[in-house]
Scaffold this active site. Structure first.
Site, PDB file in Angstrom:
ATOM      1  N   ASP A 120       7.259 -29.109  21.710  1.00 49.01           N
ATOM      2  CA  ASP A 120       7.799 -29.815  22.871  1.00 49.01           C
ATOM      3  C   ASP A 120       8.813 -28.936  23.595  1.00 49.01           C
ATOM      4  O   ASP A 120       9.293 -27.939  23.052  1.00 49.01           O
ATOM      5  CB  ASP A 120       8.452 -31.126  22.416  1.00 49.01           C
ATOM      6  CG  ASP A 120       8.366 -32.208  23.467  1.00 49.01           C
ATOM      7  OD1 ASP A 120       8.137 -31.880  24.649  1.00 49.01           O
ATOM      8  OD2 ASP A 120       8.524 -33.386  23.114  1.00 49.01           O
ATOM      9  N   ARG A 132       0.749 -29.019  27.556  1.00 48.23           N
ATOM     10  CA  ARG A 132       1.051 -30.372  28.042  1.00 48.23           C
ATOM     11  C   ARG A 132       1.920 -30.174  29.282  1.00 48.23           C
ATOM     12  O   ARG A 132       3.037 -29.641  29.196  1.00 48.23           O
ATOM     13  CB  ARG A 132       1.815 -31.177  26.995  1.00 48.23           C
ATOM     14  CG  ARG A 132       2.212 -32.584  27.460  1.00 48.23           C
ATOM     15  CD  ARG A 132       2.984 -33.306  26.360  1.00 48.23           C
ATOM     16  NE  ARG A 132       3.194 -34.698  26.684  1.00 48.23           N
ATOM     17  CZ  ARG A 132       4.287 -35.192  27.262  1.00 48.23           C
ATOM     18  NH1 ARG A 132       5.275 -34.376  27.608  1.00 48.23           N
ATOM     19  NH2 ARG A 132       4.394 -36.475  27.517  1.00 48.23           N
TER      20      ARG A 132
END
Length: 343
Positions: free
Chosen positions: A163, A214
């Site tokens: 992330d 992402r």
């Protein structure tokens, strides 16, 4: 001609070291268009929640958190896949650790999560914030822990998503990601944020790796010298960056709740001849978008939800609510309509 602004005083930067970023092409910070009424309501709501007991915040945020325990997250993962065919990415909530004991606790929890998801690897993967592994304390030790987790994930047939946090960690995060890939650990992806001016250059720097990305606008508020301030501009930029990566043959998961962005991405995929089975849209658990999600799944698009859990749910929830006025409206809608919903 664009001139680079001096970086802010490091003492005023609460997290990692300031990293070089590409400035606005015009040299001027875009305006953030938020209506005064919406901003005022959001400000008052946040102040109320800050002063409220955790139990009240939990009611407001309950739809967006799988629970405090791993078993609750696994139950949510199984449930949304069985009922709707929706995929998941699980995350243990926690960041900005301050001690070796904290780091070890998060490391051990990720070991357990990766192991428990072994039999669910076809529809569930793992998302991890490097700060939970001590990134801001010792990057080399963080890398070693992440490498250990990646090796376990490989044994379990599990994909890992690294992330992205605020801009002060971007350079370190991308550096660790590249090291993992160069070590042959290819079952990992990364997150890029369209609000940052530097992201276009980051995409070029990573192009040789063809990373699984992402792509989102990002939740962290960033200085205007290095980041867009207008949400509409961030979303348009997201679509431009998406095209850039798709043209490079990369897999990109489009992370947005904005329906027009989703539809523009689908239209772009069709115009580029990309099969719908290669398109992925990601959203947050609990955001009321089920009708759109079902439509996407019928079209062959993969839909994946971010499923967070852990004891640090309060800090996560407050950050989401403080940084996103739209989320406050979604929370209110969820609370008001919950007794009448069947799904």
């Amino acid at each position: 001609m664009t001139t680079m602004q001096s970086p802010p005083d490091p003492d005023s930067t609460p997290r990692g070291t300031w990293s070089a970023a590409t400035e606005s092409p015009t040299g001027h910070a875009p305006r953030h268009r938020v209506s005064p009424l919406k901003a005022a309501i959001h400000s008052v709501s946040v102040k109320i929640l800050r002063a409220a007991p955790k139990s009240l915040v939990r009611i407001a945020a309950d739809a967006y958190i799988a629970g405090e325990q791993r078993t609750e997250a696994l139950r949510a993962v199984d449930d949304i896949h069985a009922k709707e065919g929706i995929f998941s990415t699980c995350d243990v909530l926690g960041e900005d650790v301050t001690s070796e004991a904290d780091i070890q606790r998060y490391h051990d929890e990720f070991v357990a999560l990766i192991t428990d998801l072994k039999d669910r690897s076809e529809f569930a993967n793992v998302s991890i914030k490097l700060s939970a592994l001590g990134q801001l304390i010792d990057e080399e030790s963080c890398y070693a822990r992440m490498r250990e987790l990646m090796e376990l994930a490989r044994e379990c047939g599990q994909f890992m998503r690294i992330d992205m946090e605020d801009h002060t960690t971007t350079e370190s995060t991308l550096r660790i990601y590249r090291r993992l890939r160069e070590e042959g650990l290819h079952h990992c992806g990364v997150v890029l944020q369209s609000r940052l001016y530097r992201t276009r250059e980051d995409i070029l720097r990573l192009a040789d790796l063809k990373p699984n990305v992402r792509l989102c606008i990002g939740i962290y508020r960033e200085p205007s010298a290095i980041a867009l301030q207008d949400k509409g501009a961030m979303k348009r930029h997201l679509l431009e960056l998406l095209a850039q990566m798709w043209e490079n043959g990369q897999h990109v998961a489009v992370a947005t709740h904005e329906e027009w962005v989703v539809r523009e991405a689908i239209s772009m995929a069709r115009s580029m001849g990309k099969p719908m089975e290669q398109v992925e849209v990601q959203m947050l658990l609990g955001v009321p978008r089920l009708a759109l999600q079902r439509e996407l799944i019928r079209a062959g698009v993969r839909v994946r939800l971010y499923v967070p859990y852990g004891e640090q749910w309060h800090a996560y929830s407050m950050r989401r609510l403080e940084n996103n006025p739209d989320m406050m409206g979604m929370v209110a809608w969820n609370v008001l309509t919950r007794p009448f919903r069947r799904d």
